[in-house]
Design a protein around this motif. Structure first.
Motif, mmCIF file in Angstrom:
data_model
loop_
_atom_site.group_PDB
_atom_site.id
_atom_site.type_symbol
_atom_site.label_atom_id
_atom_site.label_comp_id
_atom_site.label_asym_id
_atom_site.label_seq_id
_atom_site.Cartn_x
_atom_site.Cartn_y
_atom_site.Cartn_z
ATOM 1 N N MET A 23 0.861 -1.181 0.000
ATOM 2 C CA MET A 23 0.000 0.000 0.000
ATOM 3 C C MET A 23 0.897 1.230 0.000
ATOM 4 S SD MET A 23 -3.351 -1.113 0.569
ATOM 5 C CE MET A 23 -4.178 0.309 1.152
ATOM 6 N N HIS A 24 0.386 2.259 -0.619
ATOM 7 C CA HIS A 24 1.066 3.550 -0.575
ATOM 8 C C HIS A 24 0.013 4.661 -0.607
ATOM 9 C CE1 HIS A 24 0.490 3.178 -4.960
ATOM 10 N NE2 HIS A 24 0.505 4.503 -4.958
ATOM 11 N N VAL A 25 0.443 5.849 -0.223
ATOM 12 C CA VAL A 25 -0.458 6.999 -0.187
ATOM 13 C C VAL A 25 -0.503 7.634 -1.568
ATOM 14 C CG1 VAL A 25 -0.878 9.276 0.807
ATOM 15 C CG2 VAL A 25 0.032 7.434 2.242
ATOM 16 N N GLU A 26 -1.718 7.914 -2.007
ATOM 17 C CA GLU A 26 -1.911 8.701 -3.222
ATOM 18 C C GLU A 26 -2.591 9.995 -2.796
ATOM 19 O OE1 GLU A 26 -2.847 6.874 -7.123
ATOM 20 O OE2 GLU A 26 -4.727 7.975 -6.852
ATOM 21 N N ALA A 27 -1.952 11.117 -3.127
ATOM 22 C CA ALA A 27 -2.476 12.425 -2.728
ATOM 23 C C ALA A 27 -2.506 13.339 -3.946
ATOM 24 C CB ALA A 27 -1.601 13.027 -1.634
ATOM 25 N N THR A 28 -3.615 14.069 -4.079
ATOM 26 C CA THR A 28 -3.775 14.994 -5.194
ATOM 27 C C THR A 28 -4.380 16.298 -4.699
ATOM 28 O OG1 THR A 28 -5.978 14.145 -5.717
ATOM 29 C CG2 THR A 28 -4.128 13.133 -6.886
ATOM 30 N N GLY A 29 -4.214 17.330 -5.502
ATOM 31 C CA GLY A 29 -4.844 18.605 -5.195
ATOM 32 C C GLY A 29 -3.960 19.535 -4.393
ATOM 33 N N THR A 30 -4.595 20.561 -3.869
ATOM 34 C CA THR A 30 -3.896 21.605 -3.116
ATOM 35 C C THR A 30 -4.674 21.906 -1.848
ATOM 36 O OG1 THR A 30 -3.068 22.578 -5.168
ATOM 37 C CG2 THR A 30 -3.043 23.984 -3.221
ATOM 38 N N ALA A 31 -3.945 21.954 -0.725
ATOM 39 C CA ALA A 31 -4.548 22.372 0.539
ATOM 40 C C ALA A 31 -4.324 23.877 0.691
ATOM 41 C CB ALA A 31 -3.919 21.625 1.710
ATOM 42 N N THR A 32 -5.330 24.575 1.187
ATOM 43 C CA THR A 32 -5.225 26.015 1.409
ATOM 44 C C THR A 32 -5.499 26.306 2.878
ATOM 45 O OG1 THR A 32 -6.050 26.387 -0.830
ATOM 46 C CG2 THR A 32 -6.050 28.277 0.653
ATOM 47 N N PHE A 33 -4.655 27.138 3.455
ATOM 48 C CA PHE A 33 -4.765 27.509 4.868
ATOM 49 C C PHE A 33 -4.802 29.022 4.996
ATOM 50 C CE2 PHE A 33 -2.575 23.513 4.525
ATOM 51 C CZ PHE A 33 -3.159 22.729 5.505
ATOM 52 N N ARG A 34 -5.498 29.497 6.019
ATOM 53 C CA ARG A 34 -5.528 30.920 6.349
ATOM 54 C C ARG A 34 -4.813 31.097 7.688
ATOM 55 N NH1 ARG A 34 -10.612 31.703 6.313
ATOM 56 N NH2 ARG A 34 -10.896 31.381 8.527
ATOM 57 N N VAL A 35 -3.822 31.996 7.730
ATOM 58 C CA VAL A 35 -3.136 32.323 8.978
ATOM 59 C C VAL A 35 -4.060 33.259 9.750
ATOM 60 C CG1 VAL A 35 -1.070 33.332 10.013
ATOM 61 C CG2 VAL A 35 -0.895 32.086 7.838
ATOM 62 N N ASP A 36 -4.504 32.815 10.925
ATOM 63 C CA ASP A 36 -5.530 33.557 11.664
ATOM 64 C C ASP A 36 -5.106 34.984 12.017
ATOM 65 O OD1 ASP A 36 -7.032 31.252 11.485
ATOM 66 O OD2 ASP A 36 -6.605 30.598 13.534
ATOM 67 N N ALA A 37 -3.861 35.187 12.410
ATOM 68 C CA ALA A 37 -3.418 36.503 12.875
ATOM 69 C C ALA A 37 -3.322 37.526 11.749
ATOM 70 C CB ALA A 37 -2.068 36.380 13.581
ATOM 71 N N THR A 38 -3.031 37.067 10.529
ATOM 72 C CA THR A 38 -2.774 38.009 9.438
ATOM 73 C C THR A 38 -3.759 37.913 8.282
ATOM 74 O OG1 THR A 38 -1.317 36.470 8.269
ATOM 75 C CG2 THR A 38 -0.298 37.913 9.926
ATOM 76 N N GLY A 39 -4.478 36.794 8.195
ATOM 77 C CA GLY A 39 -5.364 36.571 7.065
ATOM 78 C C GLY A 39 -4.646 36.052 5.827
ATOM 79 N N GLN A 40 -3.330 35.897 5.915
ATOM 80 C CA GLN A 40 -2.535 35.395 4.787
ATOM 81 C C GLN A 40 -3.017 34.012 4.377
ATOM 82 O OE1 GLN A 40 1.566 34.692 5.842
ATOM 83 N NE2 GLN A 40 2.144 34.074 3.785
ATOM 84 N N GLY A 44 -5.451 9.182 0.202
ATOM 85 C CA GLY A 44 -5.897 7.878 0.657
ATOM 86 C C GLY A 44 -4.879 6.827 0.283
ATOM 87 N N LEU A 45 -5.132 5.607 0.734
ATOM 88 C CA LEU A 45 -4.234 4.491 0.447
ATOM 89 C C LEU A 45 -4.681 3.778 -0.804
ATOM 90 C CD1 LEU A 45 -3.735 2.968 4.011
ATOM 91 C CD2 LEU A 45 -2.131 4.384 2.709
ATOM 92 N N VAL A 46 -3.724 3.351 -1.611
ATOM 93 C CA VAL A 46 -4.008 2.551 -2.794
ATOM 94 C C VAL A 46 -3.084 1.335 -2.775
ATOM 95 C CG1 VAL A 46 -4.833 4.479 -4.199
ATOM 96 C CG2 VAL A 46 -2.443 3.872 -4.259
ATOM 97 N N HIS A 47 -3.558 0.242 -3.362
ATOM 98 C CA HIS A 47 -2.754 -0.979 -3.401
ATOM 99 C C HIS A 47 -1.645 -0.839 -4.436
ATOM 100 C CE1 HIS A 47 -5.157 -3.525 -0.718
ATOM 101 N NE2 HIS A 47 -6.189 -2.800 -1.158
ATOM 102 N N ASP A 48 -0.477 -1.364 -4.094
ATOM 103 C CA ASP A 48 0.634 -1.390 -5.028
ATOM 104 C C ASP A 48 0.338 -2.433 -6.100
ATOM 105 O OD1 ASP A 48 2.232 0.493 -3.668
ATOM 106 O OD2 ASP A 48 2.860 -1.041 -2.242
ATOM 107 N N PRO A 49 0.768 -2.169 -7.322
ATOM 108 C CA PRO A 49 0.567 -3.172 -8.384
ATOM 109 C C PRO A 49 1.374 -4.436 -8.077
ATOM 110 C CG PRO A 49 1.815 -1.272 -9.205
ATOM 111 C CD PRO A 49 1.441 -0.980 -7.796
ATOM 112 N N ASP A 50 0.846 -5.568 -8.482
ATOM 113 C CA ASP A 50 1.542 -6.844 -8.214
ATOM 114 C C ASP A 50 2.787 -6.975 -9.027
ATOM 115 O OD1 ASP A 50 -0.282 -7.601 -6.351
ATOM 116 O OD2 ASP A 50 -1.551 -8.645 -7.785
#
Length: 94
Positions: free
Chosen positions: A1-18, A88-94
């Protein structure tokens, strides 16, 4: 098994709004044992990323081995998760 991750995470810094974006391709995933349970080992896959001094941790638990059990994005106080990556996790190819 291995992790497959796609996309972009976006965060807001609470003190500055950045807004800060993290691409899934920028994450380095590691896997380690999290103890032995009735149906074998429990594994946890994690990736961490520093966002202006705050460490965000993405985690996926694999238990029993070969099955995704739970996932979580740990966001510390001081920043807010606006959008998360898809991961999420995906199965490695055999």
């Amino acid at each position: 098994m291995h992790v497959e991750a796609t996309g972009t995470a976006t965060f807001r810094v609470d003190a500055t709004g950045q807004m800060v974006s993290v691409s899934a391709s920028d994450l380095d995933w590691a896997c380690q044992g999290d103890g032995e349970r009735n149906m074998g080992p429990e594994l946890v896959h994690t990736a961490e990323f520093d966002i202006v001094g705050y460490t965000v941790t993405w985690s996926i638990w694999e238990y029993p081995e070969g099955a995704e059990n739970h996932s979580d994005t740990d966001v510390p106080k001081g920043i807010t998760l606006v959008t998360d990556i898809n991961y999420g996790l995906v199965h490695d190819p055999d």
